[in-house]
Design an enzyme around this catalytic site. Structure first.
Site, mmCIF file in Angstrom:
data_model
loop_
_atom_site.group_PDB
_atom_site.id
_atom_site.type_symbol
_atom_site.label_atom_id
_atom_site.label_comp_id
_atom_site.label_asym_id
_atom_site.label_seq_id
_atom_site.Cartn_x
_atom_site.Cartn_y
_atom_site.Cartn_z
ATOM 1 N N HIS A 55 -2.235 1.479 4.821
ATOM 2 C CA HIS A 55 -3.299 0.661 4.215
ATOM 3 C C HIS A 55 -3.037 -0.847 4.371
ATOM 4 C CE1 HIS A 55 -6.197 -0.960 1.435
ATOM 5 N NE2 HIS A 55 -5.244 -1.325 0.598
ATOM 6 N N HIS A 79 -0.197 -7.302 0.005
ATOM 7 C CA HIS A 79 -1.155 -7.473 -1.088
ATOM 8 C C HIS A 79 -1.011 -6.479 -2.239
ATOM 9 C CE1 HIS A 79 -3.688 -4.379 0.906
ATOM 10 N NE2 HIS A 79 -4.212 -4.206 -0.291
ATOM 11 N N GLU A 83 1.696 -5.401 -7.349
ATOM 12 C CA GLU A 83 1.004 -4.545 -8.302
ATOM 13 C C GLU A 83 1.598 -3.133 -8.346
ATOM 14 O OE1 GLU A 83 -3.184 -4.702 -7.819
ATOM 15 O OE2 GLU A 83 -3.583 -3.553 -9.644
ATOM 16 N N ASP A 84 1.931 -2.613 -7.187
ATOM 17 C CA ASP A 84 2.268 -1.183 -7.107
ATOM 18 C C ASP A 84 3.729 -0.851 -6.798
ATOM 19 O OD1 ASP A 84 -0.405 -0.705 -7.550
ATOM 20 O OD2 ASP A 84 -0.897 -0.495 -5.428
#
Ligand code: MN
Length: 340
Positions: A55, A79, A83-84
């Site tokens: 991704h 990106h 966050e992950d």
């Protein structure tokens, strides 16, 4: 094994393009972003069952293809890390500098915008859109976000039906209008077409079939009118630029369903655009077009003398060609084109 190969293939392609586009030291930073993203997303999967890293690589590739700078490409690669994964913003700052870190931070924050799709109407979409734009002090954040959404919507068929619907709707109401506002037509149209294909697969397929059925005659028709207009326009405005295209599936869909028409009744499946140097040449070209073809009453709009609220300027007219087929013509200067 096979999936890892596809990541490698995609990354090699990106690397190749980056090498052609950026100096060695910048391309190396993209390389480093790839290594870091690989390391931190390691073991994560997408709904498709592919390794997650596919991704960010795909998003970085879209960003690169839109001619963005190396910082944007590196930030696209990273990106989803903050966050992950366990990578922190501080890590990004230390490894990649403040500029790339600020982009990643902007993207992390955009991901956190609460979106309640269920009871949202256009007014609310407008609010969210403003919020998104205001939140990003850097336009590059929005462009990377659009690339992110584009790749997600290309791969939505692996997601559960309800979530797919929500994402498609959100894409149509928020992301496509932003792409439109930024004048990135290719992204806007792909977002809209993909969203419609999930929201109304049958209606979408109907139009797609119709378009492909007549694919060859569409092309011939476009080439014929383009040549006819070219010949006449160039005697008066020698360096006018001409584009002719078929409108997007979504554009046709909207007309069919909002105006309750059949495919055959849609006026402007075809659109011709003429770009010239001066305003006076715009009106010269309009005169030529109305002399060559029959204008449809009520379809002429002069957005040059009266620009749209968003500053958009162009002449729009719909005319009927020799075979009785209507098409839309837009005429503008290069300056108006860049503003649009
Ligand atoms: Mn993402």
């Amino acid at each position: 094994m096979e999936l890892n190969t596809s990541v490698e293939l995609m990354y090699n392609e990106l690397r190749h393009q980056a090498a052609a586009q950026f100096p060695v030291n910048e391309a190396e930073i993209i390389d480093k972003a790839f290594s870091v993203a690989c390391e931190h997303h390691n073991g994560q999967m997408r709904s498709s069952g592919e390794p997650y890293i596919i991704h960010p690589v795909a998003v970085a590739k879209i960003v690169l293809e839109y001619g963005m700078d190396y910082q944007s490409v590196a930030a696209a690669m990273l990106h989803d890390t903050v966050e992950d994964t366990d990578l922190t913003l501080e890590d990004v700052k230390r490894e990649f500098g403040a500029d790339i870190a600020a982009l990643v931070d902007g993207l992390t924050k955009l991901g956190k915008v609460p979106l309640d799709i269920k009871d949202k109407e256009e007014q609310q979409a407008e609010n969210v859109r403003k919020m998104l734009l205001a939140m990003s002090e850097d336009i590059r954040v929005i462009i990377i976000k659009l690339a992110d959404r584009l790749h997600n919507i290309r791969t939505l068929n692996f997601v559960a039906p309800q979530k797919r619907r929500d994402k498609a709707l959100e894409t149509l109401e928020i992301y496509a209008p932003i792409a439109h506002r930024l004048g990135i037509r290719a992204i806007k149209e792909e977002l809209e077409d993909k969203a419609i294909s999930y929201l109304d697969p049958i209606g979408y397929k109907e139009i797609e079939d119709e378009l492909s059925k007549q694919g060859k005659s569409h092309k011939e028709f476009l080439e014929t009118i383009k040549k006819q207009i070219n010949d006449r326009v160039h005697t008066v405005v020698p360096d006018a630029a001409l584009e002719a295209r078929i409108k997007s599936v979504h554009g046709i869909y909207r007309k069919m369903y909002m105006q309750n028409r059949n495919f055959d009744e849609i006026y402007d499946i075809y659109a011709v655009r003429i770009i010239v140097n001066s305003t006076i040449e715009c009106y010269d070209c309009l005169g030529i077009i109305h002399d060559m073809f029959t204008p449809i009453p009520g379809r002429f709009k002069d957005y040059i003398s009266t620009p749209k609220p968003n500053m958009y300027q162009s002449l729009h007219t719909t005319v009927i060609g020799k075979a009785g087929i209507p098409f839309e013509v837009q005429i503008r200067t290069w300056e108006m084109h860049h503003i649009a």
